[in-house]
Motif scaffolding. Sequence first.
Motif, PDB file in Angstrom:
ATOM      1  N   LYS A 114       0.904  -1.309  -0.257  1.00 55.42           N
ATOM      2  CA  LYS A 114       0.099  -0.310   0.320  1.00 55.42           C
ATOM      3  C   LYS A 114       0.826   0.881   0.109  1.00 55.42           C
ATOM      4  O   LYS A 114       0.961   2.362  -0.481  1.00 55.42           O
ATOM      5  N   TYR A 115       2.079   1.114   0.460  1.00 53.93           N
ATOM      6  CA  TYR A 115       2.795   2.086   0.579  1.00 53.93           C
ATOM      7  C   TYR A 115       4.202   2.177   0.066  1.00 53.93           C
ATOM      8  O   TYR A 115       4.512   3.196   1.221  1.00 53.93           O
ATOM      9  N   GLY A 116       4.648   1.491  -0.287  1.00 54.62           N
ATOM     10  CA  GLY A 116       5.504   1.113  -1.368  1.00 54.62           C
ATOM     11  C   GLY A 116       6.796   1.546  -0.550  1.00 54.62           C
ATOM     12  O   GLY A 116       7.683   1.852  -0.786  1.00 54.62           O
ATOM     13  N   LEU A 117       7.074   0.348   0.062  1.00 53.31           N
ATOM     14  CA  LEU A 117       7.795  -0.156   1.094  1.00 53.31           C
ATOM     15  C   LEU A 117       8.361  -1.804   1.545  1.00 53.31           C
ATOM     16  O   LEU A 117       7.926  -2.251   0.696  1.00 53.31           O
ATOM     17  N   LYS A 118       9.462  -1.652   1.683  1.00 59.65           N
ATOM     18  CA  LYS A 118      10.615  -2.548   1.181  1.00 59.65           C
ATOM     19  C   LYS A 118      10.099  -2.941   2.609  1.00 59.65           C
ATOM     20  O   LYS A 118      10.366  -2.646   3.777  1.00 59.65           O
ATOM     21  N   VAL A 119       9.982  -4.552   2.753  1.00 63.83           N
ATOM     22  CA  VAL A 119      10.086  -5.657   4.063  1.00 63.83           C
ATOM     23  C   VAL A 119      11.436  -6.032   3.970  1.00 63.83           C
ATOM     24  O   VAL A 119      12.284  -7.282   2.947  1.00 63.83           O
ATOM     25  N   VAL A 120      11.791  -6.045   5.420  1.00 59.94           N
ATOM     26  CA  VAL A 120      13.291  -6.894   5.662  1.00 59.94           C
ATOM     27  C   VAL A 120      13.116  -8.146   6.698  1.00 59.94           C
ATOM     28  O   VAL A 120      12.930  -7.943   7.805  1.00 59.94           O
ATOM     29  N   GLU A 121      12.772  -9.670   6.198  1.00 56.80           N
ATOM     30  CA  GLU A 121      12.739 -10.125   7.466  1.00 56.80           C
ATOM     31  C   GLU A 121      13.940 -10.470   7.727  1.00 56.80           C
ATOM     32  O   GLU A 121      14.643 -10.802   7.438  1.00 56.80           O
ATOM     33  N   ASP A 122      13.493 -10.446   9.723  1.00 57.77           N
ATOM     34  CA  ASP A 122      15.028 -10.507  10.621  1.00 57.77           C
ATOM     35  C   ASP A 122      14.464 -12.147  10.568  1.00 57.77           C
ATOM     36  O   ASP A 122      13.865 -11.926  11.183  1.00 57.77           O
ATOM     37  N   ALA A 123      15.090 -13.058  10.638  1.00 54.34           N
ATOM     38  CA  ALA A 123      14.489 -14.574  10.404  1.00 54.34           C
ATOM     39  C   ALA A 123      16.338 -14.694  10.918  1.00 54.34           C
ATOM     40  O   ALA A 123      16.191 -16.245  10.909  1.00 54.34           O
ATOM     41  N   ALA A 124      16.565 -14.650  12.162  1.00 53.33           N
ATOM     42  CA  ALA A 124      17.300 -14.724  12.332  1.00 53.33           C
ATOM     43  C   ALA A 124      17.351 -15.985  13.302  1.00 53.33           C
ATOM     44  O   ALA A 124      18.368 -17.251  12.931  1.00 53.33           O
ATOM     45  N   GLN A 125      16.269 -16.007  13.804  1.00 52.97           N
ATOM     46  CA  GLN A 125      15.688 -17.605  14.573  1.00 52.97           C
ATOM     47  C   GLN A 125      14.997 -18.705  13.752  1.00 52.97           C
ATOM     48  O   GLN A 125      14.350 -19.135  14.221  1.00 52.97           O
ATOM     49  N   GLY A 126      15.222 -17.994  11.895  1.00 52.40           N
ATOM     50  CA  GLY A 126      13.668 -18.962  11.342  1.00 52.40           C
ATOM     51  C   GLY A 126      14.056 -19.226  10.532  1.00 52.40           C
ATOM     52  O   GLY A 126      13.041 -19.716   9.892  1.00 52.40           O
ATOM     53  N   VAL A 127      15.559 -20.336  10.969  1.00 49.23           N
ATOM     54  CA  VAL A 127      15.249 -20.419   9.731  1.00 49.23           C
ATOM     55  C   VAL A 127      14.384 -22.360   9.245  1.00 49.23           C
ATOM     56  O   VAL A 127      14.575 -22.935  10.831  1.00 49.23           O
ATOM     57  N   HIS A 128      14.206 -22.789   8.985  1.00 50.83           N
ATOM     58  CA  HIS A 128      13.589 -24.375   8.144  1.00 50.83           C
ATOM     59  C   HIS A 128      11.867 -23.404   9.681  1.00 50.83           C
ATOM     60  O   HIS A 128      11.263 -24.446   9.589  1.00 50.83           O
ATOM     61  N   ALA A 129      11.367 -22.398   9.033  1.00 54.54           N
ATOM     62  CA  ALA A 129      10.309 -22.440  10.198  1.00 54.54           C
ATOM     63  C   ALA A 129       9.828 -21.515   9.081  1.00 54.54           C
ATOM     64  O   ALA A 129      10.530 -21.105   7.874  1.00 54.54           O
ATOM     65  N   TYR A 130       8.071 -21.434   9.245  1.00 52.44           N
ATOM     66  CA  TYR A 130       6.969 -21.697   7.634  1.00 52.44           C
ATOM     67  C   TYR A 130       6.121 -20.373   8.526  1.00 52.44           C
ATOM     68  O   TYR A 130       5.736 -20.851   9.682  1.00 52.44           O
ATOM     69  N   TYR A 131       5.889 -20.022   7.568  1.00 56.67           N
ATOM     70  CA  TYR A 131       4.507 -19.355   7.586  1.00 56.67           C
ATOM     71  C   TYR A 131       3.183 -18.816   6.187  1.00 56.67           C
ATOM     72  O   TYR A 131       3.599 -19.204   5.619  1.00 56.67           O
ATOM     73  N   LYS A 132       2.135 -20.578   6.968  1.00 52.40           N
ATOM     74  CA  LYS A 132       1.572 -20.508   5.470  1.00 52.40           C
ATOM     75  C   LYS A 132       2.001 -21.416   4.787  1.00 52.40           C
ATOM     76  O   LYS A 132       1.978 -20.449   3.138  1.00 52.40           O
ATOM     77  N   GLU A 133       3.107 -22.300   5.569  1.00 53.55           N
ATOM     78  CA  GLU A 133       3.945 -22.432   3.965  1.00 53.55           C
ATOM     79  C   GLU A 133       5.256 -22.392   2.893  1.00 53.55           C
ATOM     80  O   GLU A 133       5.401 -22.900   2.302  1.00 53.55           O
ATOM     81  N   ARG A 134       4.960 -20.912   3.878  1.00 57.22           N
ATOM     82  CA  ARG A 134       6.372 -20.417   3.051  1.00 57.22           C
ATOM     83  C   ARG A 134       6.939 -20.303   3.781  1.00 57.22           C
ATOM     84  O   ARG A 134       7.096 -19.699   5.220  1.00 57.22           O
ATOM     85  N   ALA A 135       8.618 -20.078   3.491  1.00 56.52           N
ATOM     86  CA  ALA A 135       9.949 -20.258   4.774  1.00 56.52           C
ATOM     87  C   ALA A 135      10.054 -19.352   4.916  1.00 56.52           C
ATOM     88  O   ALA A 135       9.841 -18.261   3.538  1.00 56.52           O
ATOM     89  N   LEU A 136      10.128 -19.310   5.951  1.00 55.34           N
ATOM     90  CA  LEU A 136      10.485 -17.672   6.425  1.00 55.34           C
ATOM     91  C   LEU A 136      11.891 -17.424   5.929  1.00 55.34           C
ATOM     92  O   LEU A 136      12.990 -17.404   5.359  1.00 55.34           O
ATOM     93  N   GLY A 137      11.832 -15.369   5.716  1.00 51.79           N
ATOM     94  CA  GLY A 137      13.175 -15.515   4.634  1.00 51.79           C
ATOM     95  C   GLY A 137      12.741 -15.273   3.273  1.00 51.79           C
ATOM     96  O   GLY A 137      13.707 -14.323   3.103  1.00 51.79           O
ATOM     97  N   THR A 138      11.192 -15.943   2.702  1.00 54.32           N
ATOM     98  CA  THR A 138      11.824 -16.001   1.653  1.00 54.32           C
ATOM     99  C   THR A 138      10.380 -14.930   1.386  1.00 54.32           C
ATOM    100  O   THR A 138       9.803 -14.901  -0.287  1.00 54.32           O
ATOM    101  N   ILE A 139       9.592 -14.886   2.151  1.00 55.40           N
ATOM    102  CA  ILE A 139       8.302 -13.553   1.577  1.00 55.40           C
ATOM    103  C   ILE A 139       8.451 -11.791   1.411  1.00 55.40           C
ATOM    104  O   ILE A 139       7.807 -11.382   0.620  1.00 55.40           O
ATOM    105  N   GLY A 140       9.481 -11.324   2.386  1.00 55.51           N
ATOM    106  CA  GLY A 140       9.349 -10.268   1.946  1.00 55.51           C
ATOM    107  C   GLY A 140      10.003  -9.318   0.885  1.00 55.51           C
ATOM    108  O   GLY A 140      11.058 -11.182   0.101  1.00 55.51           O
ATOM    109  N   ASP A 141      11.271  -8.694   0.471  1.00 53.96           N
ATOM    110  CA  ASP A 141      12.210  -8.428  -0.133  1.00 53.96           C
ATOM    111  C   ASP A 141      13.359  -8.805  -0.129  1.00 53.96           C
ATOM    112  O   ASP A 141      14.072  -9.205  -0.674  1.00 53.96           O
TER     113      ASP A 141
END
Length: 377
Positions: A144-171
């Motif tokens: 909506k606002y044209g913003l970048k998303v940087v996922e800090d998935a330092a603790q999230g390797v091999h964890a998921y959001y709705k079948e999508r791996a954390l770290g692969t959803i944002g920019d």
Amino acid sequence: MIDFNRPAFLGKETEYIKQAVANGKLCGDGEFTKRCTQWMKDELGTKYALLTTSCTHALEMAAYLCDIQPGDEVIMPSYTFVSTADAFVLRGAKIVFVDIRPDTMNIDEKLIESAVTEKTKAIAPVHYAGVACEMDSIMAIAKKYGLKVVEDAAQGVHAYYKERALGTIGDFGCFSFHETKNYIMGEGGALLFQEDGYLEKAEILREKGTDRSKFFRGQIDKYTWVDFGSSYLPSELNAAYLCAQLEQAEKIDEHRMAIWNLYNKKLEQLETAGYIERPFIPEYAKHNAHMFYIKVKDLDTRTRLIKFMREKGIYCVFHYIPLHSAKAGLKFGRFCGEDVYTTRESERLLRLPMYYDLSLEDAQYVADMIYQFPDFK
């Protein structure tokens, strides 16, 4: 003594390190770096993955690639490690902290939009304890606002959001392979992204501002300084250690999850009695058993519980002190809205021992000793 953490060692790490030495290439981007990178691509479904010297450096790279400029604002939770903020502060950004959800300890997605100003450039959600933030809402605000998303998935390797791996959803997604994480290389991390347009700049940035990556692929006959950059490339020795871990990721996952489930089951009665709260896992999240924490009544209770557990030979720790209350946080950031939960919940949280070499018998002892704490009787 039951330590809070011990670096995982499964057996092939020293063999792979010796192999890296025998290969005659220790400076990075050799066989083991490539194998680690391919694992992330295959296992997590990311298009690009660049191994880095730390998650801090992955975040710094992301801040550069987002073109953060002095005066820009970046929204994030205050309940996070300093690196989440430092990466953007180094680019001259102002950090805008918003409150967390008390259930997951993640950024409250409902408060993000009210923190957006004309200066906002990015959102940096932090997937605390490997439990996903509510990413659909965050991505919708960013769009909506044209913003970048940087996922800090330092603790999230091999964890998921709705079948999508954390770290692969944002920019961009940023991983940690520090020795306290699920899979380790001592110090190390990775930067993930999906857009082709970021690759060349990311490689140059990672290789000290040179086009060295193109040279090693045979695309150019010599390499030179072409842009700003730094040294974000880890040694092959570190990559060799990590490679051995990633090859045994399923084994590591299974044991950590067994510990997590033991804690969760054994401590249920204390939660029912109102003495503690256990971690909450939303339906949309598949966690990775990165940590198990409990939340007690207040800071006083936590302090006494830490002392009691150490007397029983168990090392438990608290976690972050909210960044907005730190000296640098006051200098480089501001809190948007009211701090309803960030400070209060952070003062209640206590992390239990969690590492691959922790036996189920020792985990049972940890749970048993928590029941012996005088406040819980």
